[in-house]
Design an enzyme around this catalytic site. Sequence first.
Site, PDB file in Angstrom:
ATOM      1  N   ARG A  84       0.806  -1.225   0.000  1.00 47.78           N
ATOM      2  CA  ARG A  84       0.000   0.000   0.000  1.00 47.78           C
ATOM      3  C   ARG A  84       0.843   1.281   0.000  1.00 47.78           C
ATOM      4  NH1 ARG A  84      -2.977  -3.288   3.702  1.00 47.78           N
ATOM      5  NH2 ARG A  84      -4.906  -4.063   2.738  1.00 47.78           N
TER       6      ARG A  84
ATOM      7  N   LYS B 127       2.431  11.503 -10.287  1.00 43.99           N
ATOM      8  CA  LYS B 127       1.558  10.636 -11.067  1.00 43.99           C
ATOM      9  C   LYS B 127       2.308   9.369 -11.431  1.00 43.99           C
ATOM     10  CE  LYS B 127      -1.773  13.573 -13.509  1.00 43.99           C
ATOM     11  NZ  LYS B 127      -2.201  13.997 -14.864  1.00 43.99           N
TER      12      LYS B 127
ATOM     13  N   GLU C 292       7.412  19.020 -24.134  1.00 47.75           N
ATOM     14  CA  GLU C 292       6.896  19.332 -22.803  1.00 47.75           C
ATOM     15  C   GLU C 292       7.503  20.621 -22.254  1.00 47.75           C
ATOM     16  OE1 GLU C 292       4.477  18.084 -21.158  1.00 47.75           O
ATOM     17  OE2 GLU C 292       4.130  16.069 -21.969  1.00 47.75           O
TER      18      GLU C 292
ATOM     19  N   LYS D  35       6.181  23.081 -13.277  1.00 41.27           N
ATOM     20  CA  LYS D  35       5.377  21.937 -12.872  1.00 41.27           C
ATOM     21  C   LYS D  35       5.336  21.800 -11.360  1.00 41.27           C
ATOM     22  CE  LYS D  35       4.183  17.215 -13.852  1.00 41.27           C
ATOM     23  NZ  LYS D  35       4.391  15.999 -14.675  1.00 41.27           N
TER      24      LYS D  35
ATOM     25  N   GLU E   1      -5.093  16.771  -9.321  1.00 38.55           N
ATOM     26  CA  GLU E   1      -5.723  17.245 -10.543  1.00 38.55           C
ATOM     27  C   GLU E   1      -7.205  17.575 -10.348  1.00 38.55           C
ATOM     28  OE1 GLU E   1      -4.079  15.853 -14.531  1.00 38.55           O
ATOM     29  OE2 GLU E   1      -6.079  14.979 -14.550  1.00 38.55           O
TER      30      GLU E   1
ATOM     31  N   ARG F 133      -4.101  21.703 -11.850  1.00 38.92           N
ATOM     32  CA  ARG F 133      -3.174  20.770 -12.496  1.00 38.92           C
ATOM     33  C   ARG F 133      -3.612  20.373 -13.899  1.00 38.92           C
ATOM     34  NH1 ARG F 133       0.194  15.829  -9.757  1.00 38.92           N
ATOM     35  NH2 ARG F 133       1.183  15.089 -11.656  1.00 38.92           N
TER      36      ARG F 133
ATOM     37  N   ASN G 177      -2.159  19.346 -18.990  1.00 41.36           N
ATOM     38  CA  ASN G 177      -2.621  18.470 -20.065  1.00 41.36           C
ATOM     39  C   ASN G 177      -2.826  19.213 -21.374  1.00 41.36           C
ATOM     40  OD1 ASN G 177      -2.810  15.913 -18.711  1.00 41.36           O
ATOM     41  ND2 ASN G 177      -4.546  16.733 -17.586  1.00 41.36           N
TER      42      ASN G 177
ATOM     43  N   HIS H 190      -2.673  17.305 -24.638  1.00 42.10           N
ATOM     44  CA  HIS H 190      -2.592  15.876 -24.343  1.00 42.10           C
ATOM     45  C   HIS H 190      -3.828  15.074 -24.736  1.00 42.10           C
ATOM     46  CE1 HIS H 190       1.034  16.987 -22.333  1.00 42.10           C
ATOM     47  NE2 HIS H 190       1.235  15.780 -21.850  1.00 42.10           N
TER      48      HIS H 190
ATOM     49  N   HIS I 230      -2.758  11.722 -26.549  1.00 37.12           N
ATOM     50  CA  HIS I 230      -3.001  10.374 -26.045  1.00 37.12           C
ATOM     51  C   HIS I 230      -3.800   9.543 -27.053  1.00 37.12           C
ATOM     52  CE1 HIS I 230      -2.315  11.522 -21.547  1.00 37.12           C
ATOM     53  NE2 HIS I 230      -1.194  11.295 -22.200  1.00 37.12           N
TER      54      HIS I 230
ATOM     55  N   HIS J 114       5.925  10.234 -27.306  1.00 32.98           N
ATOM     56  CA  HIS J 114       4.973  11.045 -26.559  1.00 32.98           C
ATOM     57  C   HIS J 114       5.116  12.525 -26.891  1.00 32.98           C
ATOM     58  CE1 HIS J 114       2.405  12.446 -23.321  1.00 32.98           C
ATOM     59  NE2 HIS J 114       3.394  13.185 -22.858  1.00 32.98           N
TER      60      HIS J 114
END
Length: 355
Positions: free
Chosen positions: A116, A138, A180, A222, A232, A236, A240, A243, A247, A259
Site C-alpha cells: 500500500r 503521477k 513538454e 510543474k 488534478e 493541475r 494536459n 494531451h 493520447h 509522446h
Amino acid sequence: MSRIKVGGETPYDVVVGTGVLGELPSLVGEARTVAVVHAEGLPEIARPVCHGLTGAGYEVHPLPVPDGEAGKDVKVLAGLWSAFARLGMTRTDVVVGVGGGATTDLAGFAAATWLRGVRAVLVPTTLLGMVDAAVGGKTAIDIPEGKNLVGAFHPPAGVLCDLTTLVTVPRADYVSGLAEVIKAGFIADPRILELVEDDPEAAGRPDGPHTLELAERAIAMKARVVSADLRESGLREILNYGHTLAHAIEKVEGYRFRHGDAVAIGMVYAAELSRLAGRIDAGLVERHRAILTAVGLPTSYVTEAWPGLRDAMRIDKKARGSRLRFVVLDGVASPGRLEDPGEDLLKTAYERVAR
C-alpha cells in the site's frame, strides 16, 4: 546544481544539475533494501547508480524492465511485485526508478502499490522524464484501452535529474522531450519560448547553452502547479495542454509514437480549437507551428485518422461523463478550459492539423 522544492502533503526536492548522481543516497535516506528498477537498455547508467548505493551501505538489487511503453504493462508490474516479495521488501525499503518517463511511471506505480505504498526515488534519464513524468507524483501503467488509465498519485521521496545522462539520448528522443518544455512556455513561462526562438538549433541539443535553464524553468513550473493541486482537482489540468489528442494518437499508433511528438501535434490542435472558439488569434497558432517546427517537432497528423482519434478521445481522464474537456489558451501563459465543444468544431480544428 539546484534544488527545486515540490510542496504539498509530502514535500520533496528535485535535484537538477550536471554530475549529481552522488546526491542519490541523500534522497534515498534510511532504508535496508533498495530495488533499482531500470530500463534494460541503460546498463551504463544503472551500473553507477547501483555501485553508488552499494558503496553507501544499502543492499541493492537491480531489476531490469523493458524499455519505453513496453514496460508499462500489467505483466511487468506483476513481475516487480513478485521480485519485491522475494527480496522481503518492507515499508521502510525504497524503490529507485532509473530510465525514461515510462520507466519512472512504472517504478512509481510499483512503489505505490507494494504494501500500500513504499518510498520511491526517481532518476529520470531523458528530458521528457526530467521535466514531466518524474515530477508531480503521477504513476501509471497502460492497458489496451488507453494510456495511463490505471495509476495512482504517489509523490516520490525525491527526484534526481543528472543532465549528463542526456548525452546518451538519441537526438530524436531529446527533441521529443522539448515538446513538454515548450508546453510549459505556452501555459506558464513565456521566457522558455523566447529562449527556444532565439536559438532553436541549440535548444535541440543536450549540450546547448540554455539546457539547464530550460530544464529548471519547466520543472519549476510543474512544481508550482502540482504543489497547489496534486490530485488534478483543478489547476493541475493545465499540464494536459495538447494531451487529449496526443493520447489518442498514441493509442491509435499502438504506443509506438513518441509522446513528445504526439504532444506537439496535440498543442497545435488545441491552439486551433482555441482560435476557432474565439479565444486567441491566428498569430498565436502560427507561433506554435513556428517554434515546434524550428526544433524539429511535427505539427500535423494523418487526415484519414480522425474517426479513430475521435473514438479514442472518448476515454480521456479530463472527460466528465460524455463531455470532453480541453485545455486551451486565452493567450500566452493564460490557459483555460473548453467544455464539451461541438463535433463540427472538433473536426474543423483537426482538418487544420491534418496532412
